[in-house]
Design an enzyme around this catalytic site. Sequence first.
Site, PDB file in Angstrom:
ATOM      1  N   HIS A 291      32.164   3.263 -11.734  1.00 17.79           N
ATOM      2  CA  HIS A 291      32.157   4.154 -12.895  1.00 17.79           C
ATOM      3  C   HIS A 291      32.834   5.484 -12.558  1.00 17.79           C
ATOM      4  O   HIS A 291      33.789   5.893 -13.232  1.00 17.79           O
ATOM      5  CB  HIS A 291      30.708   4.390 -13.352  1.00 17.79           C
ATOM      6  CG  HIS A 291      30.585   5.301 -14.539  1.00 17.79           C
ATOM      7  ND1 HIS A 291      30.398   4.832 -15.818  1.00 17.79           N
ATOM      8  CD2 HIS A 291      30.635   6.645 -14.647  1.00 17.79           C
ATOM      9  CE1 HIS A 291      30.338   5.848 -16.659  1.00 17.79           C
ATOM     10  NE2 HIS A 291      30.479   6.965 -15.973  1.00 17.79           N
ATOM     11  N   GLU A 292      32.348   6.141 -11.508  1.00 15.65           N
ATOM     12  CA  GLU A 292      32.938   7.425 -11.136  1.00 15.65           C
ATOM     13  C   GLU A 292      34.389   7.226 -10.689  1.00 15.65           C
ATOM     14  O   GLU A 292      35.233   8.082 -10.929  1.00 15.65           O
ATOM     15  CB  GLU A 292      32.115   8.099 -10.041  1.00 15.65           C
ATOM     16  CG  GLU A 292      30.644   8.375 -10.403  1.00 15.65           C
ATOM     17  CD  GLU A 292      30.446   9.142 -11.710  1.00 15.65           C
ATOM     18  OE1 GLU A 292      31.334   9.957 -12.065  1.00 15.65           O
ATOM     19  OE2 GLU A 292      29.420   8.924 -12.395  1.00 15.65           O
TER      20      GLU A 292
HETATM   21 ZN    ZN Z   1      30.815   8.817 -16.956  1.00 15.47          ZN
END
Ligand code: ZN
Length: 527
Positions: A291-292
């Site tokens: 995600h990051e």
């Molecule tokens: Zn996010």
Amino acid sequence: MPETPVQDATSGVTATGRATGLVPPDAPPAYHRLLERLGQVSDLHAATTLLNWDEEVNMPPGGAAARAEQKATLNRLAHEAFTAPEVGQWLDELAGWEAQLDPESDAAALLRVTRRDYERARRVPPDLVAELARASSQGYQAWVEARSQQRFAVFAPALARLLELRRQMADALGYPEERYDALLEGHEPGMRTRQVRELFTRLKEGLVPLVQAIAERQDRVRDDFLHGDYPDAAQWELTLEALEAIGFDFQRGRQDRSIHPFTAPLATGDVRLTTRINPRVFGPAFFSSLHEGGHGLYEQGFPAAWHRTPLADGASSAVHESQSRLWENVIGRSREFWRFFFPRVQARFPQQLAGVDAEAMYRAVNRSRPSLIRVDADEVTYNLHIMLRFELELALLSGDLPVDDLPGAWREKTRAYLGIEPAHDVEGVLQDIHWSWGGFGYFPSYALGNLIALQLWEAALRDEPGLPEEIARGRLGGVLQWMRQHVHRHGARYEPLELVRRVTGAELSEQPFLRYIRRKYGELYGL
Ligand code: ZN
């Protein structure tokens, strides 16, 4: 497909002879002065970002008070430098020259974005900002105390105060249709509350029956083997391998650890990610890093020539979230990805994953079940958590919902959308930090990001139907290349809805997301 022609990032001339670069040869002195000032403002913001990153990653507890002062000083300097009267004078002086520019040129885009941000920043009354800062820190303390006592009533007065100040702020900023527009504008430029409401209403109609159907077939998907002994060091190595696989450039970024994972972009050449590892379960850290990493790829993809300008930024919070969700869910939770990546995970955890194959892993990481906590929610139920918050924020802001009635309204909506109910407020209305500092208007971006991710992905597949097969062979560069070309290189040039329209040839819609969810989970749960 409606796309802008590729332009030289620093300087260039179109067929009509008009300059397209960030610094056209005939740029007046006021333009150079403006660029210099924007660079200084950007440096101050980057310094604040670094202080934030350090606070979460390195700082000893004793540094907290001093750090708050340091950040407040930098924020004030950045705000003063950006809203100074001379910036307005330069923008006025440049109006005539701007009118001659190719509207698609980098210089025109920079002036458009700067003008928009400047006018909004100038409308913010400094006293109200100071008042909000105080109320936010009191709100946060009250929220922490309310959580420890498991009593919403402890937080209620602070929340009521924050709402009142946000109403005043919305009125100072102005809005085209309704008050919430003013708050939404800070995250999704150009978007209206009405548009969000319409999208969410249709999305909810599609999701609620699906969530119910899945809840009745919980035995279809097992994920028990993901819980057990998954040592920290091996998980950490896998997060790095995954980031490398998706194309995150470690020469221009790094990963560290923090309690709440986040991305701190200091420059396109220095993008900091964090992750958090729980050695009792495989999954949360891995997908958090993806995600990051998605946020990070976006930041690494802005044209280098735009460094230190407002163009080197995401188009909006939702577009940023579309990139993180794409890598976390659409790619990272796809069958193709696990055909490629499973052997690497199994090699690190041969005992834990004995007898498990890529298909079983694919199913396990996609297990869906209604849960109470937003940050733990899967991709089917997640958007319902957001809609609930959006609807409650609207009712709170308008005054239709008195603050004291909020916990009851929260429970009622949770039952209606997810079929479950929180036992106490900590797993209900007190679970998110956002409202504690008065952060209203931000939640929609999370769900909008999911919708944008799937609309972009459908467009990518139309252009390149072979992408999934490439992913299965471990070649993820095609996906990144497409995103670079169609999304990243535009930075903040376009407003989010315009970007979606230009890249996909259609208005933002909930349909691509619903198609994806129905196909994927219909198959997983035999619906
Ligand atoms: Zn996010």
